[in-house]
Design a protein around this motif. Structure first.
Motif, PDB file in Angstrom:
ATOM      1  N   GLY A  70      -0.135  -8.760  15.154  1.00  0.00           N
ATOM      2  CA  GLY A  70      -0.737  -7.730  14.304  1.00  0.00           C
ATOM      3  C   GLY A  70       0.145  -7.269  13.150  1.00  0.00           C
ATOM      4  N   ILE A  71       0.223  -5.960  12.979  1.00  0.00           N
ATOM      5  CA  ILE A  71       0.963  -5.367  11.852  1.00  0.00           C
ATOM      6  C   ILE A  71       2.445  -5.742  11.924  1.00  0.00           C
ATOM      7  N   GLY A  72       3.006  -5.759  13.133  1.00  0.00           N
ATOM      8  CA  GLY A  72       4.424  -6.095  13.303  1.00  0.00           C
ATOM      9  C   GLY A  72       4.714  -7.527  12.881  1.00  0.00           C
ATOM     10  N   ASN A  89      10.932  -8.074  17.953  1.00  0.00           N
ATOM     11  CA  ASN A  89      10.895  -7.584  19.346  1.00  0.00           C
ATOM     12  C   ASN A  89       9.486  -7.753  19.910  1.00  0.00           C
ATOM     13  N   TYR A  90       9.417  -8.090  21.183  1.00  0.00           N
ATOM     14  CA  TYR A  90       8.126  -8.121  21.872  1.00  0.00           C
ATOM     15  C   TYR A  90       8.349  -7.664  23.299  1.00  0.00           C
ATOM     16  N   ARG A  91       7.256  -7.278  23.961  1.00  0.00           N
ATOM     17  CA  ARG A  91       7.365  -6.864  25.369  1.00  0.00           C
ATOM     18  C   ARG A  91       6.955  -7.991  26.289  1.00  0.00           C
ATOM     19  N   GLN A  92       5.791  -8.618  26.017  1.00  0.00           N
ATOM     20  CA  GLN A  92       5.328  -9.703  26.893  1.00  0.00           C
ATOM     21  C   GLN A  92       4.760 -10.917  26.161  1.00  0.00           C
ATOM     22  N   SER A  93       4.402 -10.773  24.875  1.00  0.00           N
ATOM     23  CA  SER A  93       3.774 -11.889  24.144  1.00  0.00           C
ATOM     24  C   SER A  93       4.830 -12.867  23.636  1.00  0.00           C
ATOM     25  N   GLN A  94       5.405 -13.621  24.568  1.00  0.00           N
ATOM     26  CA  GLN A  94       6.503 -14.503  24.178  1.00  0.00           C
ATOM     27  C   GLN A  94       6.044 -15.635  23.238  1.00  0.00           C
ATOM     28  N   ASN A 142       7.312   0.015  15.244  1.00  0.00           N
ATOM     29  CA  ASN A 142       5.895  -0.372  15.144  1.00  0.00           C
ATOM     30  C   ASN A 142       5.221  -0.509  16.507  1.00  0.00           C
ATOM     31  N   ALA A 143       6.005  -0.717  17.571  1.00  0.00           N
ATOM     32  CA  ALA A 143       5.396  -0.957  18.893  1.00  0.00           C
ATOM     33  C   ALA A 143       4.480   0.207  19.254  1.00  0.00           C
ATOM     34  N   GLY A 144       3.308  -0.117  19.736  1.00  0.00           N
ATOM     35  CA  GLY A 144       2.383   0.948  20.111  1.00  0.00           C
ATOM     36  C   GLY A 144       1.204   0.383  20.862  1.00  0.00           C
ATOM     37  N   PRO A 172      -1.645   3.887   9.104  1.00  0.00           N
ATOM     38  CA  PRO A 172      -2.779   2.983   8.899  1.00  0.00           C
ATOM     39  C   PRO A 172      -4.065   3.587   9.450  1.00  0.00           C
ATOM     40  N   GLY A 173      -5.194   3.139   8.868  1.00  0.00           N
ATOM     41  CA  GLY A 173      -6.509   3.518   9.397  1.00  0.00           C
ATOM     42  C   GLY A 173      -7.031   2.419  10.298  1.00  0.00           C
ATOM     43  N   PHE A 174      -8.218   1.890   9.983  1.00  0.00           N
ATOM     44  CA  PHE A 174      -8.791   0.816  10.806  1.00  0.00           C
ATOM     45  C   PHE A 174      -8.297  -0.536  10.280  1.00  0.00           C
ATOM     46  N   ILE A 175      -7.427  -1.171  11.047  1.00  0.00           N
ATOM     47  CA  ILE A 175      -6.808  -2.431  10.615  1.00  0.00           C
ATOM     48  C   ILE A 175      -7.253  -3.546  11.576  1.00  0.00           C
ATOM     49  N   HIS A 176      -7.542  -4.713  11.012  1.00  0.00           N
ATOM     50  CA  HIS A 176      -7.999  -5.835  11.834  1.00  0.00           C
ATOM     51  C   HIS A 176      -6.845  -6.411  12.663  1.00  0.00           C
TER      52      HIS A 176
HETATM   53  P1  NAP Z   1      -1.223  -4.988  18.425  1.00  0.00           P
HETATM   54  O1  NAP Z   1      -1.777  -6.121  17.653  1.00  0.00           O
HETATM   55  O2  NAP Z   1      -1.860  -4.583  19.707  1.00  0.00           O
HETATM   56  O3  NAP Z   1       0.335  -5.200  18.621  1.00  0.00           O
HETATM   57  C1  NAP Z   1       1.079  -4.264  19.349  1.00  0.00           C
HETATM   58  C2  NAP Z   1       2.499  -4.750  19.416  1.00  0.00           C
HETATM   59  O4  NAP Z   1       3.283  -3.758  20.099  1.00  0.00           O
HETATM   60  C3  NAP Z   1       2.643  -6.045  20.169  1.00  0.00           C
HETATM   61  O5  NAP Z   1       3.588  -6.841  19.503  1.00  0.00           O
HETATM   62  C4  NAP Z   1       3.189  -5.584  21.527  1.00  0.00           C
HETATM   63  O6  NAP Z   1       3.993  -6.564  22.158  1.00  0.00           O
HETATM   64  C5  NAP Z   1       4.038  -4.421  21.105  1.00  0.00           C
HETATM   65  N1  NAP Z   1       4.357  -3.504  22.199  1.00  0.00           N
HETATM   66  C6  NAP Z   1       3.534  -2.692  22.887  1.00  0.00           C
HETATM   67  N2  NAP Z   1       4.224  -1.999  23.814  1.00  0.00           N
HETATM   68  C7  NAP Z   1       5.521  -2.375  23.682  1.00  0.00           C
HETATM   69  C8  NAP Z   1       6.720  -2.017  24.339  1.00  0.00           C
HETATM   70  N3  NAP Z   1       6.745  -1.109  25.324  1.00  0.00           N
HETATM   71  N4  NAP Z   1       7.871  -2.622  23.982  1.00  0.00           N
HETATM   72  C9  NAP Z   1       7.876  -3.536  22.964  1.00  0.00           C
HETATM   73  N5  NAP Z   1       6.766  -3.914  22.302  1.00  0.00           N
HETATM   74  C10 NAP Z   1       5.617  -3.346  22.667  1.00  0.00           C
HETATM   75  O7  NAP Z   1      -1.255  -3.641  17.539  1.00  0.00           O
HETATM   76  P2  NAP Z   1      -1.283  -3.360  15.969  1.00  0.00           P
HETATM   77  O8  NAP Z   1      -2.671  -3.002  15.629  1.00  0.00           O
HETATM   78  O9  NAP Z   1      -0.560  -4.402  15.205  1.00  0.00           O
HETATM   79  O10 NAP Z   1      -0.461  -1.995  15.968  1.00  0.00           O
HETATM   80  C11 NAP Z   1       0.878  -1.898  15.538  1.00  0.00           C
HETATM   81  C12 NAP Z   1       1.171  -0.430  15.299  1.00  0.00           C
HETATM   82  O11 NAP Z   1       0.252   0.071  14.323  1.00  0.00           O
HETATM   83  C13 NAP Z   1       0.968   0.441  16.542  1.00  0.00           C
HETATM   84  O12 NAP Z   1       1.968   1.426  16.601  1.00  0.00           O
HETATM   85  C14 NAP Z   1      -0.391   1.082  16.313  1.00  0.00           C
HETATM   86  O13 NAP Z   1      -0.515   2.312  16.964  1.00  0.00           O
HETATM   87  C15 NAP Z   1      -0.375   1.225  14.801  1.00  0.00           C
HETATM   88  N6  NAP Z   1      -1.725   1.359  14.213  1.00  0.00           N
HETATM   89  C16 NAP Z   1      -2.635   0.355  14.321  1.00  0.00           C
HETATM   90  C17 NAP Z   1      -3.906   0.521  13.755  1.00  0.00           C
HETATM   91  C18 NAP Z   1      -4.980  -0.535  13.818  1.00  0.00           C
HETATM   92  O14 NAP Z   1      -6.134  -0.247  13.419  1.00  0.00           O
HETATM   93  N7  NAP Z   1      -4.693  -1.736  14.280  1.00  0.00           N
HETATM   94  C19 NAP Z   1      -4.214   1.722  13.117  1.00  0.00           C
HETATM   95  C20 NAP Z   1      -3.266   2.717  13.047  1.00  0.00           C
HETATM   96  C21 NAP Z   1      -2.005   2.526  13.598  1.00  0.00           C
HETATM   97  P3  NAP Z   1       3.414  -7.427  23.401  1.00  0.00           P
HETATM   98  O15 NAP Z   1       2.192  -8.114  22.881  1.00  0.00           O
HETATM   99  O16 NAP Z   1       4.524  -8.326  23.736  1.00  0.00           O
HETATM  100  O17 NAP Z   1       3.091  -6.408  24.465  1.00  0.00           O
END
Ligand code: NAP
Length: 243
Positions: free
Chosen positions: A13-15, A32-37, A87-89, A182-186
């Motif tokens: 995703g964003i990271g 950095n990743y937690r489980q998605s090696q 960025n992790a979330g 960010p708002g609604f991100i794909h």
């Molecule tokens: P995503 O595609 O679900 O990716 C989440 C990433 O966070 C994954 O790389 C995941 O790694 C990692 N992660 C989760 N828990 C972790 C931990 N305890 N330690 C290390 N890594 C961890 O999400 P995304 O949409 O790209 O979101 C990235 C950030 O943007 C988040 O903080 C989210 O809240 C924020 N955000 C997203 C949106 C949106 O619409 N997508 C909107 C606003 C804000 P693993 O896969 O290895 O677990």
């Protein structure tokens, strides 16, 4: 190395988009990743094949020991971590506050806020030149995400307060701390909330009439980290299509 960055949750995703862009801009990147090696290793391979520098490190960033191990490894490979992207979330299934358990609330706070706190602390406590932090918050910190994820929204509100306070603590040292919302991100995150097509469903309510891309968020993160943003600290960029 001159520019060394850790991107937490950099595998997807964003990271992932941010890691790619920063590598292209000359940063040595710890993904950095937690489980998605698999995705993390594939991304490192793609970056290294383009002649840029990156490696992947598995760590749960809500665990202090694992955060220390990650910083130690980056210090050993590249030297001081000069830039940090928190960025992790994560989020859980859409629900009303009344249906959210205390256990879930704690998990959200640990993953989204404690991780940010621990990584900021490890970053600051390094000896050497530190330059900038960007915390990835969410538009949910403004909207409160009612009937969906009030716990998640509250965690992002806490991140915003942490960003503001830390920016003032570090300003005299010329270390800048900013946030993006960010708002609604794909990305795949919406599937974790139980609705993979959430962005498409809500697109009509967004002033720009579409969801955003991870690459569009990465551009703002990279700008805030860069010297182009040298007079910007304690600020937030809303990347939410006008919401
Ligand atoms: P995503 O595609 O679900 O990716 C989440 C990433 O966070 C994954 O790389 C995941 O790694 C990692 N992660 C989760 N828990 C972790 C931990 N305890 N330690 C290390 N890594 C961890 O999400 P995304 O949409 O790209 O979101 C990235 C950030 O943007 C988040 O903080 C989210 O809240 C924020 N955000 C997203 C949106 C949106 O619409 N997508 C909107 C606003 C804000 P693993 O896969 O290895 O677990």
């Amino acid at each position: 190395m001159d520019k060394v960055v850790i991107v937490t949750g950099g595998s997807r995703g964003i990271g992932a988009a941010t890691s790619k862009l920063l590598a292209r801009q000359g940063y040595a990147v710890c993904i950095n990743y937690r489980q998605s090696q698999q995705p993390a290793l594939a991304l490192v391979d793609e970056i290294n094949r383009s002649g840029d520098e990156a490696f992947a490190f598995q760590a749960d960033v809500s665990n202090e020991q694992q955060v220390h191990a990650m910083f130690e490894e980056v210090n050993r490979r590249y030297g001081v971590v000069s830039h940090l992207v928190n960025n992790a979330g994560r989020l859980f299934t859409q629900s009303c506050l009344a249906d959210i358990s205390a256990e879930r609330f704690n998990q959200i706070m640990q993953t989204n806020v404690l991780s940010c706190f621990l990584c900021c602390k490890a970053f600051i406590n390094q000896t050497g030149t530190k330059r900038a932090i960007v915390n990835v918050s969410s538009a949910a910190s403004r909207t409160g995400a009612p009937f969906e994820y009030v716990d998640y929204a509250a965690s992002k509100g806490a991140m915003d307060s942490l960003t503001k306070g830390l920016s003032l603590e570090l300003a005299a040292d010329n270390i800048r701390v900013n946030g993006v919302r960010p708002g609604f991100i794909h990305t795949d995150m919406h599937a974790d909330g139980g609705e993979p097509n959430r962005v498409e469903r809500l697109a009509e309510n967004i002033p720009l009439k579409r969801g955003g891309t991870p690459e569009e968020v990465a551009e703002s993160i990279a700008w805030l980290l860069s010297e182009q943003a040298s007079y910007v600290t304690g600020s937030f960029i809303d990347i939410a299509g006008g919401r």
